[in-house]
Design an enzyme around this catalytic site. Structure first.
Site, mmCIF file in Angstrom:
data_model
loop_
_atom_site.group_PDB
_atom_site.id
_atom_site.type_symbol
_atom_site.label_atom_id
_atom_site.label_comp_id
_atom_site.label_asym_id
_atom_site.label_seq_id
_atom_site.Cartn_x
_atom_site.Cartn_y
_atom_site.Cartn_z
ATOM 1 N N MET A 30 7.141 -7.822 9.874
ATOM 2 C CA MET A 30 8.418 -8.387 10.316
ATOM 3 C C MET A 30 8.936 -7.559 11.501
ATOM 4 S SD MET A 30 10.220 -10.016 7.025
ATOM 5 C CE MET A 30 11.007 -8.586 6.350
ATOM 6 N N GLY A 31 8.034 -6.835 12.179
ATOM 7 C CA GLY A 31 8.410 -6.105 13.388
ATOM 8 C C GLY A 31 9.088 -4.777 13.120
ATOM 9 N N HIS A 37 2.939 0.670 9.933
ATOM 10 C CA HIS A 37 2.301 -0.561 10.415
ATOM 11 C C HIS A 37 1.082 -0.221 11.277
ATOM 12 C CE1 HIS A 37 6.639 -1.986 10.115
ATOM 13 N NE2 HIS A 37 6.006 -2.832 9.326
ATOM 14 N N LYS A 149 3.667 0.747 0.156
ATOM 15 C CA LYS A 149 5.105 0.952 -0.057
ATOM 16 C C LYS A 149 5.659 -0.247 -0.838
ATOM 17 C CE LYS A 149 8.527 0.144 2.895
ATOM 18 N NZ LYS A 149 9.528 -0.588 2.083
ATOM 19 N N GLN A 153 4.580 -6.358 -3.942
ATOM 20 C CA GLN A 153 4.204 -7.391 -2.972
ATOM 21 C C GLN A 153 2.678 -7.492 -2.861
ATOM 22 O OE1 GLN A 153 6.143 -8.237 0.987
ATOM 23 N NE2 GLN A 153 4.493 -6.961 1.766
ATOM 24 N N VAL A 176 2.500 5.628 4.837
ATOM 25 C CA VAL A 176 2.646 6.768 5.752
ATOM 26 C C VAL A 176 4.029 7.339 5.454
ATOM 27 C CG1 VAL A 176 2.793 7.490 8.163
ATOM 28 C CG2 VAL A 176 1.130 5.753 7.468
ATOM 29 N N SER A 186 10.945 0.011 8.141
ATOM 30 C CA SER A 186 11.689 -0.500 9.308
ATOM 31 C C SER A 186 13.190 -0.400 9.083
ATOM 32 C CB SER A 186 11.332 -1.962 9.562
ATOM 33 O OG SER A 186 9.954 -2.094 9.745
HETATM 34 O O1 PAF Z 1 5.968 -6.698 4.149
HETATM 35 C C1 PAF Z 1 6.507 -7.428 5.006
HETATM 36 O O2 PAF Z 1 6.888 -6.985 6.101
HETATM 37 C C2 PAF Z 1 6.721 -8.909 4.705
HETATM 38 O O3 PAF Z 1 7.090 -9.110 3.386
HETATM 39 C C3 PAF Z 1 5.517 -9.786 5.094
HETATM 40 C C4 PAF Z 1 4.285 -9.455 4.263
HETATM 41 C C5 PAF Z 1 5.208 -9.620 6.575
HETATM 42 C C6 PAF Z 1 5.839 -11.271 4.843
HETATM 43 O O4 PAF Z 1 6.939 -11.694 5.594
#
Ligand code: PAF
Length: 276
Positions: A30-31, A37, A149, A153, A176, A186
């Site tokens: 999600m940037g 990342h 983290k 999910q 990390v 983020s």
């Molecule tokens: O972990 C994330 O940043 C989000 O949940 C993902 C996997 C990109 C889905 O939107």
């Protein structure tokens, strides 16, 4: 690095990548990219010939509009970091393109539910599973990489792959961490200086208690909860020890982690720590 904003353009490009027989590694984000990342991108680069990263703040996984609207956005910085690391393609779609029929989310996965974050963020994982399923169907990567983290999910995405028969290998990558031992996130970019101090203190308290747990010097987390609330932690959603395979509560630490979700101000922090 190629940048695609339209699903149709991306799909055409993917066909030509697949025609050359290259393996595709996918990192969904999600940037507001940080070293966590970038470690996923590096792992993808090690095992795939072509690496795709997506940046999409997925509206269906937020529990409220304020949280969605205020989610950190740093796209110029993200593009710079991805170019720099040698990512091959960035997928940067608009909401309408990902959800042409409106913001719908499906309940695809039933396992690993009603506990941890699912208990406190109802519907969140339906939004995650829906968007990950959409992206997997569009890109059909060989491999996809997710950070530990967000441990629950990863479990839910592994289930999604089984349920919807995606021919994709999911790789779970270690967090990390910063020098206090907390995972990079983020959301942490929104801390004020005072909140950063609280976060650092949180890191050292957790470290202290992880050591006590590992040495069997304590057998519950009551004192840690008290100390966190006394040290400006606003609210604790959970602080639980669970088995890392089935996510059940356990007292056997050999395959267990301490799972936490709590708030500093209105910033939610989640993390998990191995107890072995
Ligand atoms: O972990 C994330 O940043 C989000 O949940 C993902 C996997 C990109 C889905 O939107």
């Amino acid at each position: 690095m190629k940048i695609f904003r339209k699903v149709s353009e991306l799909k055409k490009n993917i066909v030509s990548i697949k025609d050359t027989g290259q393996s595709i590694g996918l990192v969904l984000t999600m940037g507001s990219l940080h070293d966590g990342h970038l470690s996923l991108i590096k792992e993808a680069q090690l095992h795939n010939e072509f690496v795709i990263c997506s940046v999409f703040i997925n509206p269906t996984q937020f529990n409220n509009d304020d949280d969605f609207r205020s989610y950190p956005k740093k796209i110029d910085d993200d593009i710079y970091k991805l170019e720099n690391i040698g990512c091959n393609l960035l997928f940067l779609p608009e909401i309408q393109d990902v959800y042409p029929n409106g913001l719908v989310k499906k309940k695809i996965v039933n396992n690993f539910r009603n506990i941890l974050c699912d208990k406190f963020r109802p519907g969140h994982f339906d939004g995650v599973a829906t968007v990950v399923d959409l992206f997997f169907n569009i890109i059909k990567p060989t491999n996809s990489y997710f950070g530990e983290k967000d441990f629950q999910q990863v479990k839910i995405i592994q289930e999604l792959v089984k349920i919807n028969n995606h021919n994709i290998k999911i790789t779970q990558c270690p967090s990390v961490r910063d020098n206090t031992g907390m995972s990079l996130s983020s959301r942490n970019s929104k801390f004020s200086n005072d909140q950063l101090k609280i976060f650092n203190l949180l890191g050292s308290k957790i470290k202290e208690y992880i050591n006590l747990l590992k040495k069997n010097k304590i057998n519950n987390l009551d004192q840690l909860k008290i100390e966190l609330l006394q040290n400006n932690i606003n609210k604790i959603d959970y602080l639980e020890i669970r088995n890392e395979n089935n996510l059940e509560i356990t007292k056997n630490y050999s395959e267990a982690r301490l799972f936490i979700a709590l708030y500093i101000g209105d910033i939610r922090i989640i993390d998990n720590f191995k107890l072995y």
